[in-house]
Motif scaffolding. Sequence first.
Motif, PDB file in Angstrom:
ATOM      1  N   THR A 375       0.820  -1.206   0.000  1.00 34.02           N
ATOM      2  CA  THR A 375       0.000   0.000   0.000  1.00 34.02           C
ATOM      3  C   THR A 375       0.859   1.263   0.000  1.00 34.02           C
ATOM      4  OG1 THR A 375      -0.184  -0.254   2.413  1.00 34.02           O
ATOM      5  CG2 THR A 375      -2.005  -1.041   1.087  1.00 34.02           C
ATOM      6  N   PHE A 376       1.956   1.245   0.750  1.00 37.62           N
ATOM      7  CA  PHE A 376       2.804   2.437   0.816  1.00 37.62           C
ATOM      8  C   PHE A 376       3.428   2.724  -0.547  1.00 37.62           C
ATOM      9  CE2 PHE A 376       6.561   4.942   1.773  1.00 37.62           C
ATOM     10  CZ  PHE A 376       6.090   5.830   2.737  1.00 37.62           C
ATOM     11  N   VAL A 377       3.984   1.692  -1.192  1.00 38.10           N
ATOM     12  CA  VAL A 377       4.603   1.879  -2.506  1.00 38.10           C
ATOM     13  C   VAL A 377       3.566   2.325  -3.532  1.00 38.10           C
ATOM     14  CG1 VAL A 377       5.732   0.675  -4.418  1.00 38.10           C
ATOM     15  CG2 VAL A 377       6.489   0.283  -2.070  1.00 38.10           C
ATOM     16  N   ALA A 378       2.381   1.671  -3.499  1.00 38.01           N
ATOM     17  CA  ALA A 378       1.346   1.990  -4.476  1.00 38.01           C
ATOM     18  C   ALA A 378       0.807   3.401  -4.295  1.00 38.01           C
ATOM     19  CB  ALA A 378       0.207   0.970  -4.372  1.00 38.01           C
ATOM     20  N   ALA A 379       0.771   3.901  -3.055  1.00 39.37           N
ATOM     21  CA  ALA A 379       0.187   5.221  -2.781  1.00 39.37           C
ATOM     22  C   ALA A 379       1.203   6.349  -2.892  1.00 39.37           C
ATOM     23  CB  ALA A 379      -0.436   5.218  -1.383  1.00 39.37           C
ATOM     24  N   TYR A 380       2.476   6.014  -3.068  1.00 37.59           N
ATOM     25  CA  TYR A 380       3.489   7.063  -3.025  1.00 37.59           C
ATOM     26  C   TYR A 380       3.334   8.060  -4.182  1.00 37.59           C
ATOM     27  CZ  TYR A 380       7.949   9.444  -2.644  1.00 37.59           C
ATOM     28  OH  TYR A 380       8.906  10.419  -2.509  1.00 37.59           O
ATOM     29  N   LEU A 381       3.158   7.556  -5.412  1.00 36.28           N
ATOM     30  CA  LEU A 381       3.017   8.460  -6.552  1.00 36.28           C
ATOM     31  C   LEU A 381       1.757   9.316  -6.448  1.00 36.28           C
ATOM     32  CD1 LEU A 381       4.264   6.290  -9.555  1.00 36.28           C
ATOM     33  CD2 LEU A 381       5.403   8.221  -8.465  1.00 36.28           C
ATOM     34  N   PRO A 382       0.576   8.740  -6.123  1.00 36.17           N
ATOM     35  CA  PRO A 382      -0.582   9.603  -5.905  1.00 36.17           C
ATOM     36  C   PRO A 382      -0.357  10.628  -4.793  1.00 36.17           C
ATOM     37  CG  PRO A 382      -1.282   7.330  -6.162  1.00 36.17           C
ATOM     38  CD  PRO A 382       0.203   7.321  -6.082  1.00 36.17           C
ATOM     39  N   ALA A 383       0.392  10.250  -3.753  1.00 36.42           N
ATOM     40  CA  ALA A 383       0.656  11.183  -2.654  1.00 36.42           C
ATOM     41  C   ALA A 383       1.519  12.346  -3.142  1.00 36.42           C
ATOM     42  CB  ALA A 383       1.339  10.460  -1.502  1.00 36.42           C
ATOM     43  N   ARG A 384       2.506  12.051  -3.951  1.00 33.81           N
ATOM     44  CA  ARG A 384       3.333  13.130  -4.501  1.00 33.81           C
ATOM     45  C   ARG A 384       2.506  14.033  -5.399  1.00 33.81           C
ATOM     46  NH1 ARG A 384       8.952  11.918  -7.113  1.00 33.81           N
ATOM     47  NH2 ARG A 384       8.773  14.178  -7.152  1.00 33.81           N
ATOM     48  N   ARG A 385       1.610  13.435  -6.176  1.00 31.97           N
ATOM     49  CA  ARG A 385       0.753  14.228  -7.040  1.00 31.97           C
ATOM     50  C   ARG A 385      -0.161  15.129  -6.210  1.00 31.97           C
ATOM     51  NH1 ARG A 385      -1.922  10.194 -10.061  1.00 31.97           N
ATOM     52  NH2 ARG A 385       0.138   9.765 -10.908  1.00 31.97           N
ATOM     53  N   ALA A 386      -0.642  14.604  -5.080  1.00 35.74           N
ATOM     54  CA  ALA A 386      -1.517  15.405  -4.212  1.00 35.74           C
ATOM     55  C   ALA A 386      -0.761  16.595  -3.631  1.00 35.74           C
ATOM     56  CB  ALA A 386      -2.071  14.532  -3.090  1.00 35.74           C
ATOM     57  N   SER A 387       0.486  16.354  -3.232  1.00 34.74           N
ATOM     58  CA  SER A 387       1.257  17.439  -2.621  1.00 34.74           C
ATOM     59  C   SER A 387       1.618  18.525  -3.619  1.00 34.74           C
ATOM     60  CB  SER A 387       2.529  16.871  -1.991  1.00 34.74           C
ATOM     61  OG  SER A 387       3.423  16.389  -2.997  1.00 34.74           O
ATOM     62  N   ALA A 388       1.521  18.203  -4.922  1.00 33.94           N
ATOM     63  CA  ALA A 388       1.869  19.182  -5.951  1.00 33.94           C
ATOM     64  C   ALA A 388       0.702  20.088  -6.321  1.00 33.94           C
ATOM     65  CB  ALA A 388       2.381  18.463  -7.199  1.00 33.94           C
ATOM     66  N   VAL A 389      -0.490  19.836  -5.780  1.00 37.37           N
ATOM     67  CA  VAL A 389      -1.657  20.667  -6.094  1.00 37.37           C
ATOM     68  C   VAL A 389      -1.482  22.032  -5.430  1.00 37.37           C
ATOM     69  CG1 VAL A 389      -4.147  20.920  -5.854  1.00 37.37           C
ATOM     70  CG2 VAL A 389      -3.144  18.659  -6.258  1.00 37.37           C
ATOM     71  N   SER A 390      -1.589  23.103  -6.226  1.00 37.32           N
ATOM     72  CA  SER A 390      -1.468  24.450  -5.654  1.00 37.32           C
ATOM     73  C   SER A 390      -2.796  24.855  -5.021  1.00 37.32           C
ATOM     74  CB  SER A 390      -1.086  25.450  -6.732  1.00 37.32           C
ATOM     75  OG  SER A 390      -2.169  25.620  -7.636  1.00 37.32           O
ATOM     76  N   PRO A 391      -2.791  25.659  -3.970  1.00 41.25           N
ATOM     77  CA  PRO A 391      -4.040  26.067  -3.316  1.00 41.25           C
ATOM     78  C   PRO A 391      -5.003  26.759  -4.272  1.00 41.25           C
ATOM     79  CG  PRO A 391      -2.162  26.596  -1.934  1.00 41.25           C
ATOM     80  CD  PRO A 391      -1.601  26.158  -3.244  1.00 41.25           C
TER      81      PRO A 391
END
Length: 856
Positions: A375-391
């Motif tokens: 789960t951690f490996v699979a969620a890492y790329l979506p997590a990085r994509r989420a952190s890149a969203v600007s407010p």
Amino acid sequence: MLKATLRSFLAHKGRLLLSALAVILSVAFVAGSLIFSDTVTRTFDRLFASTSADVTVGPKDDELESQLPTGAVETVPASLAERIAGIDGVAEAHVDASVENVTVVDGENESVGPTTGAPTIATDWHPTDRSPVRLTSGHAPEGPGQALLDADTAKNKDVRIGDTLTVLARPGSFEVKVVGIATFTTTNPGSALVFLDTRVAQTELLGDPDAATGISVTAEPGVSDDVLKRRIADELGPTAYAYETADEQAESAAASLGGFLDVIKYVMLGFAGIATLVGMFLIVNTFSMLIAQRTRELGLLRALGADRRQVRRSVLAEAALLGLVGSTLGLAAGIGLAFGLIALMGAFGMNLKSTEMVIGVGTPVAAYVVGLGVTFVAAYLPARRASAVSPMAALADAEIAGVGRPLKVRAVVGGAVGAAGAGALVGCAVSSDTGAAASLLGLGVVLTLVATVIAGPLLVRPVIRVLGGAFPALFGSVGRMSQRNALRNPRRTGATAAALMVGIALVGGMSVASASMTKSFDQEIDKTLGADFVVQNQNFLPFPQEVTDKVRDTDGTGLVVRQRFTPVAVRLPDGDRVETTAAAYDARLDEVANVTYARGDSAAALADGAIAMDVEFAREHDVTLGDRLPVRFPAGKNAELKVAALTDQDTADGFGMQGGLFFGTGTIETYVPDGQDSALYVNAGSGVAADELRANLERTLEAYPQVQVRDQADYKELVRGQIAVLLYLVYALLGLAIVIAVLGVVNTLALSVVERTREIGLLRAIGLARRQLRRMIRLESVVIAVFGAVLGLALGLVWGVCVQQVLALQGMKALAIPWGTVVAVVIGSAVVGVVAALLPALRASRMNVLAAIAHE
């Protein structure tokens, strides 16, 4: 952030449950395989430790390994027991007479042995406090014609005290009356046990009342096993026999069991690997879609002061919670799976106790490492994509920046990896070395799979436009919308289809390999088998001389050519020492087989002191016609055989017989005098029809259920059955992959329906009927599933062709594409798409139109 993370996790628990199922399945297979193998290992360790004699003296180990046994029983002089009994520290020395190459039949000529591959063991009756069985009814065997039978076999085969059984042993068959029943006091390993009086066992099983299969020695109190072993070895000679203490014997027995356990463990871990790999696609897709739907929520968090690291940690924390829950439930499911395997072993005759289940420390550790890691490996790329969203982009509900760029990156990376994978597969196809070809094949399979997953979204638009091209004509505007929905988000469609692609690529590749193997063996059988019939065991095991004599005496029998096998070790001119299995044949081999020779002929090959081998094997090891090669046979016997013929057969290395070595029966009778025949090639006599001879042979062999009469078609069917076992495993893996892939499609469609809630409401408001809406979602699901199947089949067929090229180096040169399987997979994938869409389509059709339009 922690509170927000927990609330978000609980808010989406229904959607996350489908992803958790993939984690549960992968963890369950890992935990179940480890628990089962640990339980079996611990159980048999206790069994072997508790039943082994303090010291055992047996025949010297010849250190030759063979997949096909000779049928010979290695023995020691029974008189050793008297010599050993006089050694200081020996309390008792008992003669053992135990063999596994027997068949036991009842009064109706039906085998009473196990049908699971476990052996039927005939042994002497010598009860001690270490015996694995105890007499529970009747009395002990006394003299000829009496025997005990184990209780499990008696129950399964409906044998009672007073019944008469026939034991088919190497020296000959003999009848015994069951005078007692012995019950296992430990784990029943699944074998059938027949106990005889010791003297009778020596005479009837070994053919020599002065022979023994070993001597079991009991130490006097205070004398250690190691000390006693050393004293016995000093007395008899350190290298004269094999000496083992109880611990060494238990370790040796456990090592032989290890192969069986490894098969089960690796099969189970194979299922776990498939579940893990396919589950990762599901989890990546789920988190990507959830993050896309929560763009406004994430933007609000950023606007309120959360930095990128906190957002990334929030998503990864949700993944960790998912992994924790999935691992815990998977561990519980693994325990249940282990219970099921133990019960299954009981059905096959291996009676393990579930109350003694072993759950080692490593099992939960492995379970949580796999679950959390996936789960951690699979969620890492979506997590990085989420952190890149600007407010501001999130608050404006704008498209996430950088959506187009990753496809360019995918094209470059996927193309590079794909080119490397294609290069490895091409190298595999042109390689002339089996080891190198197999290594390149493995590398090519991994790289092309990775490349297809990376570049999958790039293939979505061109392929789905073709696959769904007929939808508008067949289903009108509903078909057009379903096709466009599948094209709307290539990443999502590619990730969803990838889960199904993995399983189908696997089954496609192995189907081509198995079909090619089957066709190759069929061609070889047509080419080489010239006999009317072959008499042999189902598992190619040897049978007594009595069977050969009966076949020769059968009315209508003309020529009978015997085949025997033996392990050998050959020292070759290039310095290599090759251990393999060699065959031996009677003269007149050419009348029952078509052997192609590059040099020499059958007369030269079968002469005493001669040996024949495959010409390619000879070339690889610098062997020339006329060379004399040192050959080691079982029991430490050595010979120097002259290379008198070189063959040019396509399947020289089939069935593990590296080098295609064979010689005459005169040679094998000299060096393996107690060997048994493994097959008889039989031709009908002059004027006798083949059908008439077959009927006569089957009547003759009714009393010998261990052997069957086969013609060319039957022989092909036997080989196909051996190959089919591998294919059944692949189909099981495919089934597991499909189950998880269905979960992935259901998850994607369910989240897609939520994402398109307002759109669906508007479509319903302008006149789209519930039935049309359900059809639109089903068609979208079908085209995604068929897209995955097309990619998987394309990949699998390429893999299969490359596997066949590796097999061609072993002589299996025919290529066969199972088009029926290909068509069935495509149709099946469409069915999978329909099934996966049922619940999401039903949910979408039940939406309240006004509430859907008002949804944000």
